[in-house]
Design a protein around this motif. Structure first.
Motif, short mmCIF file in Angstrom:
data_model
loop_
_atom_site.label_atom_id
_atom_site.label_comp_id
_atom_site.label_asym_id
_atom_site.label_seq_id
_atom_site.Cartn_x
_atom_site.Cartn_y
_atom_site.Cartn_z
N VAL A 266 -39.02 6.69 -7.98
CA VAL A 266 -39.51 7.44 -8.36
C VAL A 266 -41.18 7.70 -7.91
O VAL A 266 -41.48 6.55 -8.08
CB VAL A 266 -39.39 8.58 -9.46
N GLU A 267 -41.98 8.20 -7.48
CA GLU A 267 -43.18 8.22 -7.13
C GLU A 267 -43.66 9.89 -7.62
O GLU A 267 -43.35 10.16 -7.90
CB GLU A 267 -43.57 8.04 -5.81
N VAL A 268 -44.98 9.18 -7.47
CA VAL A 268 -46.27 10.43 -7.63
C VAL A 268 -46.92 10.62 -7.16
O VAL A 268 -47.46 9.54 -6.75
CB VAL A 268 -46.44 10.24 -9.34
N GLY A 280 -48.74 8.07 -14.41
CA GLY A 280 -49.56 8.71 -15.83
C GLY A 280 -50.50 9.25 -15.30
O GLY A 280 -51.12 10.43 -16.05
N GLU A 281 -50.60 9.31 -14.07
CA GLU A 281 -51.51 10.38 -13.62
C GLU A 281 -50.20 12.01 -13.27
O GLU A 281 -49.53 11.58 -12.57
CB GLU A 281 -52.59 10.49 -12.87
N LYS A 282 -51.01 13.50 -13.39
CA LYS A 282 -49.74 14.36 -12.75
C LYS A 282 -50.28 14.76 -11.09
O LYS A 282 -51.95 14.72 -10.91
CB LYS A 282 -50.36 15.78 -13.81
N GLY A 283 -49.26 14.97 -10.81
CA GLY A 283 -48.96 14.98 -9.39
C GLY A 283 -47.69 15.38 -8.93
O GLY A 283 -47.00 15.84 -9.54
N GLU A 284 -47.62 15.72 -7.50
CA GLU A 284 -45.90 15.71 -7.03
C GLU A 284 -44.89 14.79 -7.36
O GLU A 284 -44.76 13.63 -6.47
CB GLU A 284 -46.03 16.33 -6.03
N LEU A 285 -43.68 14.58 -8.05
CA LEU A 285 -42.73 13.95 -7.83
C LEU A 285 -42.14 14.15 -6.62
O LEU A 285 -41.36 14.87 -5.65
CB LEU A 285 -42.10 14.96 -9.05
N VAL A 286 -41.78 12.51 -5.85
CA VAL A 286 -41.03 12.18 -4.72
C VAL A 286 -40.26 11.25 -5.22
O VAL A 286 -40.23 10.04 -6.06
CB VAL A 286 -42.41 11.73 -4.23
N PHE A 287 -39.04 11.28 -4.59
CA PHE A 287 -37.49 10.45 -5.14
C PHE A 287 -36.95 9.66 -3.30
O PHE A 287 -37.14 10.94 -2.71
CB PHE A 287 -36.55 11.67 -5.77
N THR A 288 -36.67 8.92 -4.12
CA THR A 288 -36.18 8.00 -2.60
C THR A 288 -34.33 8.05 -3.42
O THR A 288 -34.32 7.31 -4.55
CB THR A 288 -36.63 7.02 -2.27
N ARG A 301 -40.20 15.06 -0.73
CA ARG A 301 -41.46 15.71 -1.38
C ARG A 301 -40.62 17.26 -2.58
O ARG A 301 -40.48 18.32 -1.65
CB ARG A 301 -42.43 16.33 -0.46
N THR A 302 -40.56 16.57 -3.55
CA THR A 302 -39.58 18.43 -5.32
C THR A 302 -40.66 19.13 -4.82
O THR A 302 -40.08 20.41 -5.27
CB THR A 302 -39.33 17.42 -6.35
N ARG A 303 -42.26 19.26 -4.65
CA ARG A 303 -43.18 20.42 -5.31
C ARG A 303 -42.81 20.48 -6.69
O ARG A 303 -43.43 21.34 -7.07
CB ARG A 303 -42.49 21.68 -4.40
N ASP A 304 -42.30 19.49 -7.35
CA ASP A 304 -42.17 20.10 -9.17
C ASP A 304 -43.87 18.33 -9.21
O ASP A 304 -43.88 17.60 -9.09
CB ASP A 304 -41.20 18.89 -9.63
N LEU A 305 -44.21 19.46 -10.49
CA LEU A 305 -45.34 18.60 -10.89
C LEU A 305 -44.67 17.93 -12.17
O LEU A 305 -44.96 18.93 -12.84
CB LEU A 305 -46.62 19.77 -10.92
N SER A 306 -45.44 16.80 -12.37
CA SER A 306 -44.94 16.17 -14.16
C SER A 306 -46.39 15.14 -13.50
O SER A 306 -47.09 14.66 -12.70
CB SER A 306 -43.71 15.95 -13.77
#
Length: 438
Positions: A266-268, A280-288, A301-306
């Motif tokens: 996971v990345e943000v 710890g910073e809010k942004g878009e979740l990115v998964f591999t 790029r999920t477009r989900d913010l967390s």
């Protein structure tokens, strides 16, 4: 501290060992997709990156992103890494805004999916002896099938009730002794409404937990579910492109959702620039996806913010947690230059006594100006005050929304039951500026 028994090794690996495992799996993934998926070979060549150039987890930032548009442009099977004869299951999105996104599973993928869902089910304290009633669709949507397999794996008795025919849901709970409800938060609330209309008190049924997902929901919505049902409600997260449900879930501590990091990196990132953000910073979740066979995805790029929560969890799991999804970049409304998320509105409304958790957001344009109207129902017990009290409640709603959104919306209080209920994902936004629903 609630250290749970029965934790799987992947959930309790020391952080350094977990990162080493992720790197080994990432390197193997890159070599495989570069060889088998022309799309990724072309994208990596264009970016000037070869699989052997990735020597650390941090190097992943040099790889190109994958988007939902990429899946649609390669419809139906262009991103598969195995021949179709090895794919034993296909799921797809609805395709209401264009070509659907198609996801495939090998036999090994299905086994992995069941085990990852079993993890999040165990996290919530569900297992053998529970009777789980699934209120998700069993069509091409991944939710029903994913939760079904995971619940069976932990030994629960599964009722594949599917969505719709809500009165039947209530009767099944009475007859079969349902202890766990599985569905969208909005539909689980609607089932409670129907139960009361049938003369059944939801709190007197045997239901003790709800596993909620498939749509963003606020802490206020959770509190309302727990109040009307007298149960504990747990959040879980997944998306079809990554695997379906099973990506992350809440443990009994409910301090964020544990991500199954041994299978997903996971990345943000900054949603505007794509640059990685500090933990710890809010942004878009990115998964591999590190271990999927049929449809492996790199930096999706999920477009989900967390945001990620790195602090150790008292439950004993070492996997990083994510905060519940705060909204989606494509859900964001820009009204008079101000960014507005439906989740912000829900958080305000569910915190005001006298209101029901059922609302509609309507955006329109009058002349050159955008207008925001919030329609929200009064609580089910009905409004027994004077007209002045009603005006006061309306003003309270307007003022609190203005303080959060920095714009002043119109507020319309509705009689309880006025808004249409959904058996799936709730449709909260009607944006008339573009002539449709958001």
């Amino acid at each position: 501290m609630r250290v749970l028994s029965g934790l799987r090794r992947g959930e309790t690996l020391p952080r350094e060992e977990l990162r080493e495992l992720q790197l080994v799996r990432l390197k193997a993934l890159l070599a495989r997709v570069y060889e088998r998926v022309p799309f990724y070979r072309r994208k990596m060549d264009e970016a000037g990156v070869k699989p052997e150039d990735i020597r650390s987890l941090e190097d992943i930032r040099h790889l190109p992103f994958t988007t939902k548009e990429d899946l649609r442009e390669n419809y139906p099977f262009g991103l598969f890494a195995v021949p179709l004869k090895d794919v034993v299951r296909l799921h797809a999105s609805s395709g209401t805004t264009g070509k659907p996104t198609v996801v495939g599973y090998t036999r090994r993928d299905l086994n992995l999916w069941a085990e990852l869902v079993a993890r999040i089910v165990r996290m919530a304290g569900v297992g053998r002896g529970d009777v789980a009633q699934i209120c998700f669709s069993y069509a091409l949507f991944t939710g029903g099938f994913g939760l079904h397999a995971g619940l069976e794996r932990v030994g629960a008795t599964v009722i594949p009730a599917a969505a719709g025919n809500t009165e039947r849901h209530v009767r099944l709970m009475q007859d079969f002794g349902t202890t766990v409800l599985v569905g969208t938060p909005s539909y689980i609330l609607h089932i409670a409404e129907v139960a009361r209309q049938m003369g059944v008190d939801p709190r007197c049924l045997r239901v003790r937990k709800a596993l909620c997902g498939a749509e963003p929901w606020s802490e206020g919505m959770r509190a309302e579910i727990e109040r009307v049902w007298g149960i504990e409600a747990y959040d879980n997260y997944g998306l079809s492109e990554i695997i379906g449900p099973g990506v992350a879930g809440e443990c009994l501590e409910r301090r964020g959702l544990h991500i199954n990091e041994d299978h997903f990196l996971v990345e943000v990132v900054n949603p505007e620039t794509g640059e990685p953000l500090p933990v710890g910073e809010k942004g878009e979740l990115v998964f591999t996806t590190l271990t999927k066979e049929a449809l492996p995805l790199i930096r999706y790029r999920t477009r989900d913010l967390s945001r990620l929560l790195p602090d150790p969890c008292p439950c004993g799991r070492t996997t990083i947690r994510m905060e519940r999804v705060m909204g989606r970049t494509d859900d964001m409304l820009i009204i008079r230059g101000v960014n507005v998320f439906p989740s912000q509105i829900e958080e305000v409304l569910t915190g005001i006594p006298g209101l029901a958790p059922h609302y509609q957001i309507i955006v329109d344009r009058k002349g050159y100006l955008d207008e925001l109207e919030i329609q929200v129902e009064l609580a089910q017990e009905g409004f027994t005050g004077s007209y002045e009290d009603l005006e006061s409640l309306e003003e309270t709603v307007r003022h609190r929304l203005q303080s959060v959104l920095s714009i002043t919306p119109k507020v319309k209080l509705l009689e309880y039951g006025s808004l249409t209920r959904s058996t799936g994902k709730a449709k909260r936004v009607i944006d008339r500026r573009r002539g449709g629903e958001g």
